[in-house]
Motif scaffolding. Structure first.
Motif, mmCIF file in Angstrom:
data_model
loop_
_atom_site.group_PDB
_atom_site.id
_atom_site.type_symbol
_atom_site.label_atom_id
_atom_site.label_comp_id
_atom_site.label_asym_id
_atom_site.label_seq_id
_atom_site.Cartn_x
_atom_site.Cartn_y
_atom_site.Cartn_z
ATOM 1 N N ARG A 25 -3.481 -2.747 -6.594
ATOM 2 C CA ARG A 25 -1.737 -1.648 -6.227
ATOM 3 C C ARG A 25 -1.384 -2.223 -7.488
ATOM 4 O O ARG A 25 -0.889 -2.649 -7.769
ATOM 5 C CB ARG A 25 -1.989 -2.218 -4.788
ATOM 6 C CG ARG A 25 -1.563 -1.504 -3.717
ATOM 7 C CD ARG A 25 -1.254 -2.933 -2.613
ATOM 8 N NE ARG A 25 0.050 -1.484 -1.807
ATOM 9 C CZ ARG A 25 1.160 -2.782 -1.592
ATOM 10 N NH1 ARG A 25 0.989 -3.447 -1.975
ATOM 11 N NH2 ARG A 25 2.289 -1.428 -1.086
ATOM 12 N N PHE A 27 2.177 -1.143 -8.297
ATOM 13 C CA PHE A 27 3.432 -0.519 -8.528
ATOM 14 C C PHE A 27 4.535 -0.419 -10.071
ATOM 15 O O PHE A 27 4.463 -1.230 -10.340
ATOM 16 C CB PHE A 27 4.393 -2.490 -7.614
ATOM 17 C CG PHE A 27 3.999 -3.053 -6.745
ATOM 18 C CD1 PHE A 27 2.511 -3.702 -6.395
ATOM 19 C CD2 PHE A 27 5.164 -3.047 -5.406
ATOM 20 C CE1 PHE A 27 2.781 -4.116 -5.292
ATOM 21 C CE2 PHE A 27 4.984 -2.958 -3.994
ATOM 22 C CZ PHE A 27 3.828 -4.167 -3.760
ATOM 23 N N PHE A 66 2.342 1.962 -5.543
ATOM 24 C CA PHE A 66 4.117 2.015 -5.175
ATOM 25 C C PHE A 66 4.838 2.885 -6.012
ATOM 26 O O PHE A 66 5.306 1.892 -6.452
ATOM 27 C CB PHE A 66 3.839 0.438 -4.003
ATOM 28 C CG PHE A 66 5.471 0.662 -2.994
ATOM 29 C CD1 PHE A 66 5.419 0.259 -1.698
ATOM 30 C CD2 PHE A 66 6.688 0.361 -4.058
ATOM 31 C CE1 PHE A 66 5.957 1.341 -1.704
ATOM 32 C CE2 PHE A 66 7.360 -0.046 -3.164
ATOM 33 C CZ PHE A 66 7.710 0.096 -2.024
ATOM 34 N N LEU A 88 10.344 4.697 -3.143
ATOM 35 C CA LEU A 88 11.979 3.333 -2.754
ATOM 36 C C LEU A 88 12.503 3.692 -3.316
ATOM 37 O O LEU A 88 12.765 4.155 -4.629
ATOM 38 C CB LEU A 88 10.967 1.980 -2.765
ATOM 39 C CG LEU A 88 12.323 0.803 -2.320
ATOM 40 C CD1 LEU A 88 11.228 -0.391 -1.843
ATOM 41 C CD2 LEU A 88 13.026 0.713 -3.936
ATOM 42 N N TYR A 99 13.842 3.156 2.200
ATOM 43 C CA TYR A 99 12.706 3.234 2.089
ATOM 44 C C TYR A 99 12.304 3.638 3.529
ATOM 45 O O TYR A 99 12.604 3.064 4.394
ATOM 46 C CB TYR A 99 11.762 1.781 1.810
ATOM 47 C CG TYR A 99 9.691 2.155 1.351
ATOM 48 C CD1 TYR A 99 9.845 2.849 0.690
ATOM 49 C CD2 TYR A 99 9.296 2.052 2.906
ATOM 50 C CE1 TYR A 99 8.251 3.456 0.335
ATOM 51 C CE2 TYR A 99 7.721 2.467 2.504
ATOM 52 C CZ TYR A 99 7.103 3.277 1.476
ATOM 53 O OH TYR A 99 5.943 3.482 1.255
ATOM 54 N N PHE A 202 6.768 -5.931 -0.063
ATOM 55 C CA PHE A 202 5.923 -4.905 0.709
ATOM 56 C C PHE A 202 4.794 -5.886 -0.377
ATOM 57 O O PHE A 202 3.580 -5.217 -0.469
ATOM 58 C CB PHE A 202 5.759 -3.664 -0.430
ATOM 59 C CG PHE A 202 6.729 -3.180 -0.259
ATOM 60 C CD1 PHE A 202 7.340 -1.657 0.785
ATOM 61 C CD2 PHE A 202 8.265 -2.741 -0.417
ATOM 62 C CE1 PHE A 202 7.842 -1.096 1.011
ATOM 63 C CE2 PHE A 202 9.913 -2.240 -0.143
ATOM 64 C CZ PHE A 202 9.268 -1.109 1.258
ATOM 65 N N ARG A 203 4.517 -6.820 -0.439
ATOM 66 C CA ARG A 203 3.560 -8.001 -0.391
ATOM 67 C C ARG A 203 2.748 -7.946 -1.945
ATOM 68 O O ARG A 203 0.932 -7.078 -1.560
ATOM 69 C CB ARG A 203 2.443 -7.323 0.755
ATOM 70 C CG ARG A 203 3.078 -8.061 2.425
ATOM 71 C CD ARG A 203 1.799 -8.449 3.301
ATOM 72 N NE ARG A 203 3.477 -8.877 4.228
ATOM 73 C CZ ARG A 203 3.185 -7.533 5.403
ATOM 74 N NH1 ARG A 203 3.907 -6.817 5.030
ATOM 75 N NH2 ARG A 203 4.378 -8.070 6.471
#
Ligand SMILES: [Mg+2]
Length: 271
Positions: A25, A27, A66, A88, A99, A202-203
């Motif tokens: 993922r 960010f 993200f 966001l 968000y 958002f982990r």
């Protein structure tokens, strides 16, 4: 503080590309003024270029990425300038995080609001005689822009501002940015802590890659606080910064975003 390395330097760039393609993922967080758009004389003129908006919109719909903007601007202002739905927005240096229709406001900042509004009225009265001053009430913070103030008058401006804020020592504080003084709640909170909160909300995990790009003093708080594996990028060559890397200007930020998009597309094509 160290000397940041140029992001697009051969080996450095290869290893970052590798991390982007192999992480589960991404960010991708960035500041707005001076990072996505060059600094303008009037903050209201800092319109997001069409090309940049299109890149951010493309990034926002890619899987496993993200996207967020972390700015000193007010929430209303930044959402109006960017107008992309599924990203966001952390406004007022992270005192507010928005968000998908939900807005979180720092509880301690909420408590200072009545005082801040009172000070806003006093500032408007006392600072208006200084030519070129632009006051902005951003909801949770107040900005005193002095880009258009004669440099000889800036000292006077600062003195008057200090006098007004002094009685509220412990509740309000003055911070500085590029051609701006800001009156903020005296709460230990900055872009760095806001980003840590976002990562938790958002982990983000150890397998996520965290990228943050900024150009100013307030971004240094984030460069400093983020975990060492984060890819921190300062816009503009600086001899000393808490960021690991630098790019020369906002055009190179655009180039970086374009590169991420093609990396993600290639990655998908190979799956
Ligand atoms: Mg900036």
């Amino acid at each position: 503080m160290t000397v940041p390395t140029y992001l697009f330097h051969g080996n450095v760039w290869n290893s970052i590309q590798h991390r982007i393609t192999t992480s589960n993922r991404t960010f991708l967080l960035f500041d707005y003024d001076g990072t996505l758009v060059p600094i303008k004389k009037q903050p209201s003129l800092s319109i997001l270029p069409v090309k940049m908006r299109s890149l951010i919109a493309q990034l926002s719909i890619l899987p496993n990425i993200f996207v967020g903007i972390v700015t000193g601007r007010s929430l209303y202002d930044i959402r109006n300038l960017v107008r992309i739905k599924n990203i966001l927005y952390a406004a007022n240096h992270g005192f507010q995080i928005h968000y998908k229709k939900q807005t979180w406001t720092h509880a301690d900042a909420k408590r200072v609001l009545p005082l801040l509004n009172k000070v806003d009225v006093v500032l408007a009265k006392s600072l208006t005689p200084i030519k070129g001053v632009l006051l902005e009430n951003k909801g949770v913070t107040l900005s005193v822009h002095y880009r258009n103030v004669n440099p000889e008058r800036v000292r006077r401006l600062k003195r008057v501002l200090k006098q007004i804020i002094q009685p509220y020592d412990g509740m309000l504080k003055i911070t500085t940015g590029k051609k701006v003084f800001e009156v903020r709640p005296c709460i230990s909170w900055d872009k760095g802590q806001a980003i840590l909160r976002i990562l938790k909300m958002f982990r983000a995990t150890d397998k996520s890659i965290i990228i943050f790009i900024g150009d100013d003093k307030t971004d240094e708080d984030a460069f400093k606080l983020l975990p060492s594996r984060a890819v921190t990028i300062r816009v503009g060559k600086n001899k000393s910064s808490n960021a690991k890397y630098f790019v020369r200007n906002t055009s190179e930020v655009r180039q970086f975003l374009e590169n991420i998009i093609s990396l993600k597309h290639n990655q998908r094509d190979h799956l």
